[in-house]
Design an enzyme around this catalytic site. Structure first.
Site, short mmCIF file in Angstrom:
data_model
loop_
_atom_site.label_atom_id
_atom_site.label_comp_id
_atom_site.label_asym_id
_atom_site.label_seq_id
_atom_site.Cartn_x
_atom_site.Cartn_y
_atom_site.Cartn_z
N ASN A 106 49.60 42.85 34.24
CA ASN A 106 48.45 43.00 35.13
C ASN A 106 48.79 43.99 36.23
O ASN A 106 49.90 43.97 36.77
CB ASN A 106 48.11 41.64 35.77
CG ASN A 106 46.82 41.68 36.56
OD1 ASN A 106 45.76 41.92 35.99
ND2 ASN A 106 46.90 41.48 37.86
N GLU A 107 47.87 44.82 36.57
CA GLU A 107 47.97 45.68 37.76
C GLU A 107 49.39 46.22 37.97
O GLU A 107 50.16 45.66 38.75
CB GLU A 107 47.59 44.89 39.01
CG GLU A 107 46.12 44.66 39.13
CD GLU A 107 45.74 44.36 40.58
OE1 GLU A 107 44.64 44.74 40.96
OE2 GLU A 107 46.53 43.79 41.32
N GLU A 142 38.18 43.05 36.08
CA GLU A 142 37.96 42.24 37.29
C GLU A 142 37.04 43.04 38.19
O GLU A 142 37.38 44.13 38.63
CB GLU A 142 39.28 42.01 38.05
CG GLU A 142 40.27 41.15 37.33
CD GLU A 142 41.59 41.01 38.11
OE1 GLU A 142 41.60 41.24 39.33
OE2 GLU A 142 42.60 40.69 37.46
N GLU A 163 47.19 35.64 43.45
CA GLU A 163 47.47 34.84 44.65
C GLU A 163 48.28 33.60 44.31
O GLU A 163 48.11 32.53 44.88
CB GLU A 163 46.16 34.46 45.38
CG GLU A 163 45.47 35.61 46.04
CD GLU A 163 44.87 36.58 45.05
OE1 GLU A 163 45.43 37.70 44.92
OE2 GLU A 163 43.88 36.26 44.39
N ASN A 166 49.67 38.29 39.23
CA ASN A 166 49.22 38.45 40.63
C ASN A 166 48.50 37.18 41.07
O ASN A 166 49.15 36.21 41.41
CB ASN A 166 48.36 39.70 40.81
CG ASN A 166 48.55 40.30 42.20
OD1 ASN A 166 49.68 40.65 42.52
ND2 ASN A 166 47.51 40.41 43.00
C1 GAL Z 1 43.48 41.78 41.70
C2 GAL Z 1 44.49 41.07 40.82
C3 GAL Z 1 44.17 39.60 40.73
C4 GAL Z 1 43.94 39.03 42.10
C5 GAL Z 1 42.88 39.85 42.81
C6 GAL Z 1 42.58 39.39 44.20
O1 GAL Z 1 43.86 43.03 42.07
O2 GAL Z 1 44.50 41.63 39.54
O3 GAL Z 1 45.21 38.93 40.09
O4 GAL Z 1 45.13 39.08 42.80
O5 GAL Z 1 43.30 41.14 42.93
O6 GAL Z 1 42.10 38.12 44.21
#
Ligand code: GAL
Length: 997
Positions: free
Chosen positions: A192-193, A281, A134, A132
């Site tokens: 991830n996610e 996170e 960004e 992910n």
């Molecule tokens: C999370 C994701 C990260 C990044 C973040 C937003 O959900 O795991 O990779 O995208 O959001 O900055």
């Protein structure tokens, strides 16, 4: 070395740990291939049999493409009392083409692993392959978005085959650096996610792959919401975690907080009660979008500032979370083609450490939290005894939210308080009754607005000291020179009290503003005071109190034990520390050499440090220089004052004005007779990209299908004049905020603009008719030239993993009469399989003529070029592309960390884009008609601070209008100190082996 996995912590020589918990090999019940050196129960993680609070932040090394600067981030995180980092790795850079695995330069992991070992920072590695972040395609290598027919992030065979070499490469780099081998790596996250419904088999394949490999640390997961993915069943990981971004990602109104959700703990207890509460996170900042109304990263830093950290992070503590990682702690730069279309070059993120590595005011709160956690091992194992929303009775007013946590072994109690309405600015003195070993105690504590505070009960510190209760906050507690030392603090103007067993004969006088009532335990009351106060000073104990600001000025660097395994890992290899306060900007490292305390760190002003060290310390060295030292009255032993001199080297820094620009047109493609015979013919009729061509004649004009997946791609469509043609219809897909400019022969037709991501109406593709002006058509062969910006590929959208396969290119083409003969395509030299610049990698270049020729690289000979100032823009004020190149010398004094930016000085609005190359690296994309970014930090190491630098501006004017960019070097800050020498490795044009145009 595998043997280590079977050894107990004692056999590893880890006898220095003060808080060794019993080491139960059966605690885990995990697969036998795993090490027992990393374990967990329902309370916390344990390493080497010892509990810890995993206190971590997120850092993406590829977003700071200078490996010599990585220790700077690690040291700054460590200096805040933190013990860990979480790291995504980037498949897109490491695996640029099928079968190519490249861990050189900024793609390397070894320097990170070595630096982490050196700094004493544990690592949770998150290689994806999908991250992910960004980042374009969420980190998946671009080539696979066109080469893989199966659905991404599933068990499709070709998708599986596409990630295996990358994951194997990651394993090869990482396995020797696991904790079992004496290294810093303690866990690996799976992808991830995601959703288990979509990805169970894919996750299971990854898990099976790791199980069959040398990876023996636990596998973890980061759930995007309270969705209970991958806890049980196919694809379930060892340790589940969940991410939280309570303020989301619009920083426009940074003082308006979204409410705090109160069900974090409840969800955890429902979801995975046998595991510790883990947030891989938690919001540490926010990303920002393209467009004139984007607020910029300082707003994101305000939105997620010290007050947010105080209230929201401690709410996670109150929810019994014991593994926390803040995303991002250092954001860095999405240079080159890294960004996904939603974000611009800077990935500053409003993080605690800004893009140019400067510490924001958030760092003070990070330190307060970091040192409290480091100082309080009793906090690593707590039971949640309730909160005031769920029946906890503590006599506090209804608008206060109180949580009670208790360590079941030591009975240490933690009452965590905040306003019920987390955004409240009320200033109230909260009465509260707390439970202690001496029975209930009535006290009170001030909550001044957006604050959270902790009242301690039966708090142990040092080797044998204890506090019965305290409304003062703990900044630091530990042992220095066999003496228990504590530094408590409170906000200026607020009364606090603590009951403490004072031990040993006191050498200090009662300071003003302090009253000490002796009794069974002594109660110390402190009212409205500033500065550092000595409350008790004996051979056995030193009790200090300071106002919040003074306390926050202290560092407590780890003193490594060079003879121990994990010698610089706090409480694993060493418990030795000193206190250094009084305003050094940063204390990076400390060691004791005989009678000398050897410190390294950074200064931004002269200051006098107060040092609490072993009594044997008589001298202090700062960055190699002997300091003037005198005794300090803070304590009768081991307290020194040392003058830290700021030499004022900033006065020696003068940045040159950028001038002497050389200019050359970079769009020969629109001139009559341009020869594109060497270009790739775009004649495929099949693609794996699900969004098929919209109209045309069946040809697929997607750059990535021809090896050109990133940055600028040029298209040339040939057709024979019938004399009738009046227009062409083109549907161009570039991703949100893209632009594509279209010419017929040498005549500008128009530009197709994708809207900005925050303009409420994101556009990644537009279908437009381009009319041919009178006289533009020529007899015979005519050419439509399209210069197209590819803004990157999407992340997984709306539960569709294939949304990262994007039809970047021309999705529809149709003349109003007649047909196109050949379509030709050109991107970066060599495409993704054969690009010549291996150092800067696949993300760096695009297909502009000047890039293909290497004009952006240092050492390219521009002596024959026209002299033309950048502010004059392109010749004749026409739409087009030109290169401006100049060089400048830097002579920054040694021993200085002086972040520099390249800053565009004119207002937003003009219709141009700039690809900004510094010593060959594409460090910024300036979109002048959208913004918001105008300032581009360029890291030392990309910049040569002691030599000649080359800046190349690829200027693309998108209308027949004058544009007038002005660019300057700006000095962002000056610190004396820094991380040490930075290697410069910027291959010159000659070294890339590309041919002259
Ligand atoms: C999370 C994701 C990260 C990044 C973040 C937003 O959900 O795991 O990779 O995208 O959001 O900055």
């Amino acid at each position: 070395m595998k043997l280590l996995a079977r050894l107990s912590p004692l056999a590893l020589g880890l006898t220095t740990a003060v808080h060794a918990f019993s080491f139960d090999l059966d605690v885990l019940g995990r697969a036998p291939s795993y090490t027992d050196l990393v374990s967990f129960d329902n309370y916390s993680l344990s390493l080497l049999g010892q509990r810890l609070f995993l206190h971590s932040g997120e850092f993406h090394t590829y977003r700071l493409p200078v490996p010599d600067l990585w220790p700077d981030i690690l040291q700054k995180v460590k200096a805040a009392g933190f013990n860990s980092l979480s790291i995504y790795t980037h498949m897109g850079s490491i695996n640029p083409a099928p079968g190519v695995i490249d861990f050189d330069g900024y793609r390397a992991l070894k320097p990170l692993y070595e630096a982490a070992k050196e700094a004493g920072i544990w690592l949770v590695m998150r290689p994806g392959p999908y991250i992910n972040a960004e980042i374009s395609a969420g980190g998946l290598a671009h080539w696979l978005t066109s080469e893989v027919a199966g659905t991404l992030r599933t068990n499709a065979t070709d998708f599986h085959d596409s990630w295996v070499p990358y994951i194997q490469g990651f394993i090869d780099e990482t396995a020797p650096y696991q904790i079992t081998e004496g290294g810093p790596v303690i866990a690996v996250q799976i992808d991830n996610e995601y959703s288990q419904k979509l990805g169970a088999e894919f996750f299971q394949e990854l898990i099976d792959y790791y199980h069959a490999s040398d990876i023996v640390v636990p596998l973890t997961y980061n759930d995007p919401g309270q969705n209970k993915n991958f806890i049980n069943g196919t694809g379930a990981v060892d340790l589940y975690g969940i991410d939280y971004y309570p303020q989301l990602f619009d920083c426009s109104n940074p003082y308006d907080w979204k409410p705090l959700r109160s069900n974090y703990l409840q969800y955890h207890l429902e979801a995975n009660p046998s595991q510790p509460h883990y947030s891989p996170e938690f919001q540490g900042g926010a990303f920002d979008a393209w467009g004139p109304t984007a607020p910029g990263y300082d707003s994101c830093a305000t939105l997620t500032g010290p007050d947010f950290m105080d209230v929201f992070y401690k709410h996670m503590w109150a929810s019994n979370a014991k593994l926390m990682s803040y995303y991002m702690i250092y954001g860095g730069t999405s240079w080159g083609a890294m960004p996904f279309p939603g974000v611009y070059t800077s990935y500053d993120y409003g993080a605690t450490i800004s893009e140019n590595r400067v510490l924001r005011n958030k760092y003070g709160e990070l330190k307060r939290q970091g040192f409290f956690i480091r100082s309080s091992p009793d906090f690593y194992k707590t039971q949640w005894l309730g909160d005031t929303l769920n029946g906890l009775k503590v006599g506090a007013p209804e608008d206060t939210f109180v949580t009670h946590l208790l360590n079941p072994d030591t009975q240490a109690g933690f009452y965590i308080l905040r306003h019920n309405d987390s955004a409240s600015r009320d200033n109230v003195d909260v009465p509260i009754t707390i439970q202690t070993s001496a029975g209930p105690i009535d006290t009170s504590i001030v909550l001044d607005g957006r604050q959270s505070k902790i009242i301690l009960a039966d708090y142990k510190f040092g080797a044998s000291s204890s506090i019965l209760y305290s409304t003062a906050q703990v900044y630091f507690a530990g042992v220095i020179d066999d003496r228990d030392v504590i530094l408590l603090y409170g906000d200026e103007g607020q009364d606090v009290e603590f009951a403490i067993d004072l031990v040993g004969e006191n050498n200090a006088e009662v300071p003003e503003g302090v009253s000490i009532t002796e009794g069974n335990t002594t109660v110390v009351s402190v009212s409205t005071t500033t500065g550092l106060l000595t409350i008790h000073d004996s051979d056995a104990q030193l009790v200090l109190f300071a106002d919040t600001e003074t306390a926050t000025g202290f560092f407590a660097p780890t003193i490594p034990d060079a003879t121990a395994d994990f010698g610089n890992f706090w409480s694993y290899g060493t418990n030795n520390t000193v206190l250094v306060g009084g305003g050094p900007y940063l204390v990076r490292t400390a060691s004791i050499d005989g009678e000398t305390l050897v410190l390294t760190g950074d200064l931004n002003t002269s200051t006098t440090a107060t040092i609490i060290a072993p009594a044997s310390v008589q001298a202090v060295k700062w960055n190699g220089v002997d300091l003037e030292v005198s005794a300090s009255n803070v304590s009768s032993k081991g307290a020194l004052q040392a003058a830290l001199p700021f030499a004022g080297l900033s006065e020696q820094i003068s940045l040159p004005t950028l001038g002497g620009w050389k200019y050359r047109d970079s769009l020969p493609e629109i001139t009559t007779g341009y020869d594109d015979s060497a270009w790739t013919i775009a004649n495929k009729t099949q693609t794996n990209i699900p969004q098929k061509p919209l109209y045309g004649d069946g040809r697929v004009l997607y750059g990535c299908d021809y090896g050109f997946c990133e940055n600028i791609v040029l298209w040339r469509g040939h057709f024979n004049s019938t004399g009738e043609q009046k227009s062409v219809n083109l549907s161009i897909n570039g991703g949100q905020a893209y632009a594509a400019t279209v010419w017929l022969n040498d005549v500008f037709l128009n530009t197709s603009y994708g809207n900005s991501t925050n303009n409420r109406n994101p556009i990644e593709e537009r279908d437009l008719v381009f009319n041919f002006p009178e006289g533009a058509l020529v007899d015979g062969d005519n050419v439509i030239t399209v210069v197209q910006d590819n803004m990157g590929l999407n992340e997984t959208n709306g539960g569709n993993p294939n949304s990262s396969k994007g039809p970047r290119g021309i999705r529809g083409f149709q003349l109003d009469s007649g047909n196109f003969s050949d379509w030709k395509v050109q991107g970066k030299v060599g495409g993704y399989t054969d690009f010549p610049d291996k150092k800067r990698g696949v993300m760096n270049e695009g297909g502009l003529f000047g890039e293909r020729a290497g004009w952006h690289l240092p050492g390219y000979d521009t002596s024959e070029w026209e002299e033309r100032d950048l502010s004059q823009g392109l010749a004749e004020g026409k739409a087009g592309v030109g290169f401006f190149v100049t060089t400048f010398d830097l002579d920054i004094p040694e021993g200085v960390d002086a972040p520099i930016s390249l800053t565009f000085e004119e207002e937003l609005g003009a219709a141009y884009r700039v690809y900004l190359f510094v010593n060959g690296w594409m460090m910024g994309k300036r979109v002048a008609n959208l913004g918001p970014q105008y300032k581009f930090p360029v890291h030392e190491g990309i910049l040569d601070y002691h030599g000649t630098n080359t800046v190349a501006v690829a200027l693309w004017a998108m209308e027949d209008e004058e544009v007038s960019p002005t660019l300057a070097l700006t000095l962002d800050a000056v610190f004396e100190g820094g991380v040490g020498e930075i290697t410069i490795d910027n291959p010159q044009w000659e070294a890339t082996g590309r041919e002259v145009e």
